[in-house]
Design a protein around this motif. Structure first.
Motif, mmCIF file in Angstrom:
data_model
loop_
_atom_site.group_PDB
_atom_site.id
_atom_site.type_symbol
_atom_site.label_atom_id
_atom_site.label_comp_id
_atom_site.label_asym_id
_atom_site.label_seq_id
_atom_site.Cartn_x
_atom_site.Cartn_y
_atom_site.Cartn_z
ATOM 1 N N SER A 135 19.531 48.849 30.291
ATOM 2 C CA SER A 135 19.802 48.771 28.521
ATOM 3 C C SER A 135 18.472 49.590 28.029
ATOM 4 O O SER A 135 18.555 50.408 26.974
ATOM 5 C CB SER A 135 20.033 47.678 28.315
ATOM 6 O OG SER A 135 18.911 46.718 28.120
ATOM 7 N N LEU A 136 17.350 49.299 28.558
ATOM 8 C CA LEU A 136 16.017 49.792 27.974
ATOM 9 C C LEU A 136 16.219 51.595 28.455
ATOM 10 O O LEU A 136 15.794 52.528 27.394
ATOM 11 C CB LEU A 136 14.808 49.306 28.663
ATOM 12 C CG LEU A 136 14.588 48.045 28.409
ATOM 13 C CD1 LEU A 136 13.268 47.421 28.768
ATOM 14 C CD2 LEU A 136 14.241 48.139 26.596
ATOM 15 N N ILE A 137 16.675 52.032 29.436
ATOM 16 C CA ILE A 137 16.742 53.384 29.705
ATOM 17 C C ILE A 137 17.861 53.928 28.705
ATOM 18 O O ILE A 137 17.709 55.353 28.447
ATOM 19 C CB ILE A 137 17.343 53.356 31.447
ATOM 20 C CG1 ILE A 137 16.230 52.921 32.295
ATOM 21 C CG2 ILE A 137 17.489 54.980 31.633
ATOM 22 C CD1 ILE A 137 16.607 52.767 33.788
ATOM 23 N N ILE A 138 19.058 53.272 28.561
ATOM 24 C CA ILE A 138 20.154 54.000 27.793
ATOM 25 C C ILE A 138 19.665 53.829 26.304
ATOM 26 O O ILE A 138 20.048 54.911 25.604
ATOM 27 C CB ILE A 138 21.196 53.016 27.782
ATOM 28 C CG1 ILE A 138 21.862 52.978 29.321
ATOM 29 C CG2 ILE A 138 22.304 53.605 26.829
ATOM 30 C CD1 ILE A 138 22.894 51.949 29.340
ATOM 31 N N LEU A 139 18.811 52.861 25.879
ATOM 32 C CA LEU A 139 18.292 52.950 24.186
ATOM 33 C C LEU A 139 17.750 54.398 23.958
ATOM 34 O O LEU A 139 18.272 54.962 22.748
ATOM 35 C CB LEU A 139 17.494 51.873 24.006
ATOM 36 C CG LEU A 139 18.003 50.549 23.920
ATOM 37 C CD1 LEU A 139 16.930 49.586 23.766
ATOM 38 C CD2 LEU A 139 18.895 50.517 22.729
ATOM 39 N N PRO A 140 17.026 54.872 24.434
ATOM 40 C CA PRO A 140 16.424 56.259 23.970
ATOM 41 C C PRO A 140 17.411 57.425 23.947
ATOM 42 O O PRO A 140 17.415 58.113 23.228
ATOM 43 C CB PRO A 140 15.549 56.849 25.052
ATOM 44 C CG PRO A 140 14.834 55.480 25.733
ATOM 45 C CD PRO A 140 16.016 54.806 25.881
ATOM 46 N N ILE A 141 18.450 57.336 25.077
ATOM 47 C CA ILE A 141 19.407 58.237 24.874
ATOM 48 C C ILE A 141 20.110 58.133 23.671
ATOM 49 O O ILE A 141 20.567 59.144 22.729
ATOM 50 C CB ILE A 141 20.182 58.282 26.109
ATOM 51 C CG1 ILE A 141 19.704 58.358 27.443
ATOM 52 C CG2 ILE A 141 21.656 59.105 25.986
ATOM 53 C CD1 ILE A 141 20.110 58.086 28.629
ATOM 54 N N ILE A 142 20.710 56.933 23.255
ATOM 55 C CA ILE A 142 21.399 56.561 22.137
ATOM 56 C C ILE A 142 20.863 57.007 21.004
ATOM 57 O O ILE A 142 21.279 57.494 19.976
ATOM 58 C CB ILE A 142 21.652 55.056 22.319
ATOM 59 C CG1 ILE A 142 22.757 54.584 23.390
ATOM 60 C CG2 ILE A 142 22.384 54.781 20.787
ATOM 61 C CD1 ILE A 142 22.968 53.194 23.493
ATOM 62 N N ALA A 143 19.554 56.713 20.943
ATOM 63 C CA ALA A 143 18.429 57.038 19.847
ATOM 64 C C ALA A 143 18.727 58.441 19.566
ATOM 65 O O ALA A 143 18.858 58.947 18.624
ATOM 66 C CB ALA A 143 17.030 56.503 20.139
#
Length: 393
Positions: free
Chosen positions: A212-220
């Motif tokens: 989920s930490l990897i996905i967070l920057p993509i979503i941001a």
């Protein structure tokens, strides 16, 4: 006749002044007694006016709260204990089934009394009434001494308490059963295959925290791009389309109004009034072109020259058609001429031709948007037909 009206007015004024004077004079009232605060309340200070020898003096009269008659003190103790007996129990059903914290209140404000508590042991129930029965195996009994104090007098009461073990949750029960079923004393332990005669299997708990930490920057990044670039661009395209749609209507109305002999500024005022009237009634979404017409009309009303207002209108719309219209209106103000109406009619014809092309363009775009759902539906139909056919072989 005038003198009669004048006398009536004077009489009415005199009557009003007399009523006010009497009202203000009668507002002053004398008192012979004041309320004493209830038991347990603080001392109340009453600000009063005192007359003596024809002179008025402001005084403050402190009044202490009502005190308890010593002869009836025992009755007040009993009433206070009845209040405490209900309050101390807290959310527990009874004193024989204590599962949650007790309420050790330290005062009874109604009577101005203090309350003290005493237990033989504070391990299970502490001084604040907190019940520690998480690790309690069997029920625990104790006697609570309640001491009610009023000034130098006090009265003691005893309440028998029975604390029950806190009910365990389903997860806690299974944790205990698994713990008791574990076999082995080496570097590895053997997990049980069955508990209470039922087969069980264990698996490691998956953790998706790092993913989920990897996905967070993509979503941001996606959100930032949407707010910074895509949304403003989309809003600008919608405003541009709206300006192009409204242009033919605006030019057509201007042609009719100015053809009827109305000046350019008056014609724009009429357009703004009609738009504002419709907005007040129906409250539709604001139209960019008409909002700019409103601003232009306000500029003219505030003393800005018509030519400057028209040029500001064209620049604000940032559309070739509106810039052209602003130039035509500016030339009409500066030079005038009988040919202006014919030029404006030609502009109306061009505007409607452009509107037809715009409608055709929007229809083609709508057809393109429908292409993806049609392909998806075709794919579903093919799957429904082909999958049973292949499975039959």
């Amino acid at each position: 006749m005038k003198n009669k009206k004048y006398l009536i007015v004077v009489a009415a004024v005199v009557l009003v002044i007399f009523i006010l004077f009497v009202g203000l004079k009668s507002d002053k009232s004398y008192i012979s007694e004041i309320e004493r605060p209830d038991m347990g309340e603080d001392c109340t200070v009453y600000p009063l006016n005192m007359e003596i020898d024809g002179e008025e003096i402001e005084v403050e009269v402190p009044v202490e709260a009502e005190t308890i008659d010593k002869e009836n003190l025992q009755l007040y103790f009993e009433e206070a204990y009845e209040i405490l007996f209900e309050k101390i129990r807290g959310d527990n059903a009874s004193y024989d089934e204590i599962l949650t914290d007790l309420d050790f209140c330290t005062a009874i404000d109604k009577f101005g009394m203090k309350v003290e508590y005493e237990l033989s042991d504070y391990e299970i129930i502490d001084v604040n009434g907190v019940v520690n029965n998480e690790n309690l195996e069997n029920s625990y009994e104790d006697t609570l001494t309640v001491r009610i104090c009023y000034e130098e007098m006090s009265q003691e009461y005893e309440i028998r308490l029975k604390v029950l073990p806190r009910p365990k949750s389903e997860q806690e029960i299974w944790n205990e059963k698994v713990k008791n079923s574990i076999v082995g004393n080496s570097d590895k332990v053997i997990l049980p295959n069955s508990i209470d005669g039922k087969e069980v299997r264990f698996s490691g708990k998956k953790s998706g925290g790092y993913k989920s930490l990897i996905i967070l920057p993509i979503i941001a990044g996606v959100v930032w791009y949407y707010l910074k670039f895509y949304k403003p661009k989309k809003a600008g395209e919608e405003v541009e389309m709206e300006l192009r749609e409204d242009y033919s209507e605006i030019v057509s109305k201007l042609s009719l109004l100015m053809g009827a002999g109305m000046s350019g500024s008056k014609a724009f005022v009429k357009l703004a009034e009609d738009y504002n009237q419709k907005s007040d009634i129906a409250k539709p979404r604001k139209r960019a072109a008409y909002e700019e017409i409103n601003r232009m009309v306000k500029l003219i009303e505030n003393g800005v020259a018509e030519e400057d207002a028209y040029e500001s209108f064209g620049r604000a719309c940032r559309n070739h058609s509106y810039i052209k219209l602003a130039n035509l209106m500016t030339q009409n103000v500066k030079k005038g001429g009988a040919e202006f109406n014919s030029i404006l009619k030609a502009e109306v014809s061009n505007a409607f031709t452009e509107r037809k092309a715009l409608a055709r363009q929007r229809g083609e775009k709508a057809g393109t948007k429908l292409l993806l759902p049609m392909i998806m539906m075709l794919s579903i139909v093919l799957i429904i037909i082909l999958v049973p056919a292949f499975m039959s072989f």
